[in-house]
Scaffold this active site. Sequence first.
Site, PDB file in Angstrom:
ATOM      1  N   ASP A  51      56.001  55.006  43.772  1.00 35.38           N
ATOM      2  CA  ASP A  51      55.423  53.792  44.362  1.00 35.38           C
ATOM      3  C   ASP A  51      53.892  53.793  44.317  1.00 35.38           C
ATOM      4  O   ASP A  51      53.271  52.733  44.160  1.00 35.38           O
ATOM      5  CB  ASP A  51      55.899  53.617  45.819  1.00 35.38           C
ATOM      6  CG  ASP A  51      57.267  52.942  45.889  1.00 35.38           C
ATOM      7  OD1 ASP A  51      57.931  52.830  44.841  1.00 35.38           O
ATOM      8  OD2 ASP A  51      57.678  52.543  46.992  1.00 35.38           O
ATOM      9  N   ASN A  95      59.775  49.421  41.563  1.00 33.98           N
ATOM     10  CA  ASN A  95      60.488  48.800  42.681  1.00 33.98           C
ATOM     11  C   ASN A  95      59.669  48.952  43.961  1.00 33.98           C
ATOM     12  O   ASN A  95      60.218  49.122  45.048  1.00 33.98           O
ATOM     13  CB  ASN A  95      61.879  49.441  42.840  1.00 33.98           C
ATOM     14  CG  ASN A  95      62.802  48.555  43.664  1.00 33.98           C
ATOM     15  OD1 ASN A  95      62.432  47.444  44.062  1.00 33.98           O
ATOM     16  ND2 ASN A  95      63.996  49.045  43.943  1.00 33.98           N
ATOM     17  N   ASP A 317      63.643  51.443  58.050  1.00 28.65           N
ATOM     18  CA  ASP A 317      63.813  52.537  57.080  1.00 28.65           C
ATOM     19  C   ASP A 317      64.438  53.765  57.740  1.00 28.65           C
ATOM     20  O   ASP A 317      65.441  54.308  57.250  1.00 28.65           O
ATOM     21  CB  ASP A 317      62.467  52.890  56.425  1.00 28.65           C
ATOM     22  CG  ASP A 317      61.929  51.754  55.553  1.00 28.65           C
ATOM     23  OD1 ASP A 317      62.634  50.741  55.386  1.00 28.65           O
ATOM     24  OD2 ASP A 317      60.797  51.879  55.031  1.00 28.65           O
ATOM     25  N   GLU A 345      65.965  48.211  48.364  1.00 29.76           N
ATOM     26  CA  GLU A 345      66.204  48.859  47.073  1.00 29.76           C
ATOM     27  C   GLU A 345      67.601  48.578  46.519  1.00 29.76           C
ATOM     28  O   GLU A 345      67.853  48.602  45.326  1.00 29.76           O
ATOM     29  CB  GLU A 345      65.989  50.369  47.190  1.00 29.76           C
ATOM     30  CG  GLU A 345      64.533  50.794  47.161  1.00 29.76           C
ATOM     31  CD  GLU A 345      63.782  50.567  48.452  1.00 29.76           C
ATOM     32  OE1 GLU A 345      64.193  49.710  49.263  1.00 29.76           O
ATOM     33  OE2 GLU A 345      62.758  51.240  48.663  1.00 29.76           O
ATOM     34  N   HIS A 397      66.236  55.666  46.998  1.00 29.98           N
ATOM     35  CA  HIS A 397      65.779  56.962  47.515  1.00 29.98           C
ATOM     36  C   HIS A 397      66.319  57.281  48.902  1.00 29.98           C
ATOM     37  O   HIS A 397      66.697  58.415  49.185  1.00 29.98           O
ATOM     38  CB  HIS A 397      64.243  56.997  47.518  1.00 29.98           C
ATOM     39  CG  HIS A 397      63.598  55.859  48.270  1.00 29.98           C
ATOM     40  ND1 HIS A 397      62.470  56.011  49.030  1.00 29.98           N
ATOM     41  CD2 HIS A 397      63.922  54.536  48.392  1.00 29.98           C
ATOM     42  CE1 HIS A 397      62.123  54.867  49.563  1.00 29.98           C
ATOM     43  NE2 HIS A 397      62.985  53.956  49.186  1.00 29.98           N
ATOM     44  N   ARG A 398      66.380  56.266  49.766  1.00 29.41           N
ATOM     45  CA  ARG A 398      66.820  56.560  51.140  1.00 29.41           C
ATOM     46  C   ARG A 398      68.317  56.846  51.207  1.00 29.41           C
ATOM     47  O   ARG A 398      68.760  57.623  52.061  1.00 29.41           O
ATOM     48  CB  ARG A 398      66.445  55.432  52.107  1.00 29.41           C
ATOM     49  CG  ARG A 398      64.958  55.279  52.225  1.00 29.41           C
ATOM     50  CD  ARG A 398      64.455  54.579  53.443  1.00 29.41           C
ATOM     51  NE  ARG A 398      63.065  54.223  53.201  1.00 29.41           N
ATOM     52  CZ  ARG A 398      62.038  55.087  53.196  1.00 29.41           C
ATOM     53  NH1 ARG A 398      62.248  56.358  53.473  1.00 29.41           N
ATOM     54  NH2 ARG A 398      60.819  54.686  52.916  1.00 29.41           N
ATOM     55  N   LYS A 423      60.914  57.747  44.183  1.00 35.76           N
ATOM     56  CA  LYS A 423      60.197  56.545  44.668  1.00 35.76           C
ATOM     57  C   LYS A 423      59.174  56.916  45.744  1.00 35.76           C
ATOM     58  O   LYS A 423      58.051  56.404  45.736  1.00 35.76           O
ATOM     59  CB  LYS A 423      61.187  55.515  45.215  1.00 35.76           C
ATOM     60  CG  LYS A 423      60.538  54.185  45.606  1.00 35.76           C
ATOM     61  CD  LYS A 423      61.585  53.160  46.016  1.00 35.76           C
ATOM     62  CE  LYS A 423      61.017  51.754  46.110  1.00 35.76           C
ATOM     63  NZ  LYS A 423      60.209  51.476  47.286  1.00 35.76           N
TER      64      LYS A 423
HETATM   65  O1  LIG Z   1      54.889  47.024  54.746  1.00 38.23           O
HETATM   66  C1  LIG Z   1      55.446  48.092  54.464  1.00 38.23           C
HETATM   67  O2  LIG Z   1      54.812  49.114  54.117  1.00 38.23           O
HETATM   68  C2  LIG Z   1      56.920  48.164  54.556  1.00 38.23           C
HETATM   69  C3  LIG Z   1      57.610  47.231  55.307  1.00 38.23           C
HETATM   70  C4  LIG Z   1      59.077  47.283  55.509  1.00 38.23           C
HETATM   71  O3  LIG Z   1      59.648  46.245  54.748  1.00 38.23           O
HETATM   72  P1  LIG Z   1      60.125  44.808  55.400  1.00 38.23           P
HETATM   73  O4  LIG Z   1      58.966  44.199  56.058  1.00 38.23           O
HETATM   74  O5  LIG Z   1      60.575  44.062  54.181  1.00 38.23           O
HETATM   75  O6  LIG Z   1      61.228  45.131  56.361  1.00 38.23           O
HETATM   76  C5  LIG Z   1      59.666  48.624  55.075  1.00 38.23           C
HETATM   77  O7  LIG Z   1      61.065  48.535  54.980  1.00 38.23           O
HETATM   78  C6  LIG Z   1      59.094  49.090  53.757  1.00 38.23           C
HETATM   79  O8  LIG Z   1      59.632  50.338  53.372  1.00 38.23           O
HETATM   80  C7  LIG Z   1      57.604  49.270  53.865  1.00 38.23           C
HETATM   81  C1  LIG Z   2      62.137  49.156  51.659  1.00 31.39           C
HETATM   82  C2  LIG Z   2      61.486  50.157  51.072  1.00 31.39           C
HETATM   83  O1  LIG Z   2      60.574  50.023  50.070  1.00 31.39           O
HETATM   84  P1  LIG Z   2      59.588  48.850  49.592  1.00 31.39           P
HETATM   85  O2  LIG Z   2      58.235  49.310  49.995  1.00 31.39           O
HETATM   86  O3  LIG Z   2      59.776  48.800  48.120  1.00 31.39           O
HETATM   87  O4  LIG Z   2      59.991  47.582  50.290  1.00 31.39           O
HETATM   88  C3  LIG Z   2      61.741  51.557  51.490  1.00 31.39           C
HETATM   89  O5  LIG Z   2      60.955  52.441  51.079  1.00 31.39           O
HETATM   90  O6  LIG Z   2      62.701  51.831  52.230  1.00 31.39           O
END
Ligand SMILES: O=C(O)C1=C[C@@H](OP(=O)(O)O)[C@@H](O)[C@H](O)C1
Ligand SMILES: C=C(OP(=O)(O)O)C(=O)O
Length: 437
Positions: A51, A95, A317, A345, A397-398, A423
């Site tokens: 990422d 992703n 998460d 994901e 990944h999770r 990821k």
């Molecule tokens: O802003 C961020 O860093 C994130 C927000 C969350 O997503 P959502 O806002 O879509 O729930 C989380 O699930 C993602 O892993 C990271």
């Molecule tokens: C939702 C996730 O990733 P993203 O930052 O791609 O939304 C995650 O890492 O669980």
Amino acid sequence: MSTAAIALPAVRRAAGTMRLPGSKSISNRTLLLAALARGTTEVRSLLQADDTRVMLEALRALGVGVESHEGHYRITGIGGAKGFPVKAAKLFLGNAGTAFRPLTAALALADGRYELSGVPRMHERPIGDLVTALRQAGANIDYRGHDGFPPLVIDARSPRESSVVRVRGDVSSQFLSALLLAFPWSGAGVRIEVEGELISKPYVELTLGLIEQFGVTVGREGWRAFTIAPGSSYASPGVVDVEGDASSASYFLAAGVLGGGPLRVEGVGSTSRQGDVHFADVLRAMGGRVTTGAHAMEAAGSLPLAPFDLDMNLIPDAAMTAAVLALFATGPCRLRNIASWRVKETDRIAAMAAELRKFGATVEEGADFIAVTPPPGFLAPRSATPAPVSVDTYDDHRMAMCFSLASFGPVPVVINDPGCVAKTFPDYFAQFAKLVS
Ligand SMILES: O=C(O)C1=C[C@@H](OP(=O)(O)O)[C@@H](O)[C@H](O)C1
Ligand SMILES: C=C(OP(=O)(O)O)C(=O)O
């Protein structure tokens, strides 16, 4: 390309100390802010994973100065310029939601032509609410495939005086975070109004905190509206130390509870704005003992776990970790208010239900919840030659990381395509192996 399956040995004990990889959410926000700021930023302990790699590659492709030396990065920001040095680029963002959404917003307020794409799953993850909001500010964005989804083509913004932008907050908080990150750089004042109930709120707090570190204070009316003063601009704070990833911590803290502990994770603690540090409360509700220092956390406990029924909207998460822990509970568990799982994901509600059922759990799923009744006999000692359970990971990944915890149960566990952890946590399985026995 998928990677060879890992057979996890039966484990009973978990104890020791580990240093967490850098926070994904803080890493990618910091990289973008450093790129948009005046001055040079040294970023220490950046997450090294897919990422952040796609974010770094994108910034380089846009002409931002990125130098790396022994895991530290120096980013030379574009400062007062209202566009990136490179005026046309094709960016591949894998992703990574934390790269795709904020870069869409920044590039939509710039003055070039950019094509943004990702892996096939990224092209199924919604972005329409963000595009709709940006168009209100004069952005020229076209969908290359299906309306509302990447890939996108972004052209130079048309000047527009409208200073109010409305964004839906109930699909992903990343849309609001993306607008908050990009607008101060554009210099245009804006009022961002949130429509619908905002989900995943701690991630927006994280955004606001980092923006402040780069010298901009956002005005706010609770969770309904945010204002950025005209003439705002980012200034580098000089050095940013990225703290450890609280979501990555959840697997190890859970292992500490399942396997006795004490298991200590270093790099994140009570001073953090990451919402997932509050996973500690979920572990406590299940009977675990968790202590939190300023920059470290430690977990201990024993089986069985107490059942739980919790709203997980603030920690979507780490909630996946809790779902697997339900296998070890003495009664039915319920995770509520997790509709966003369906657009991450993979469809995480469907994937979680399918894989938990392989262990014999009874699972009910709805649009925004999952209810897990643990399998009878899951807390019994391992029989002589139980058949292994083969866990599919859906390029998530999770899924791979949280199902490693099933190896504390009575059946051997095989994790398919474990390489998907790249990821956010490329050496997850090596770290896990060091702490369990
Ligand atoms: O802003 C961020 O860093 C994130 C927000 C969350 O997503 P959502 O806002 O879509 O729930 C989380 O699930 C993602 O892993 C990271
Ligand atoms: C939702 C996730 O990733 P993203 O930052 O791609 O939304 C995650 O890492 O669980």
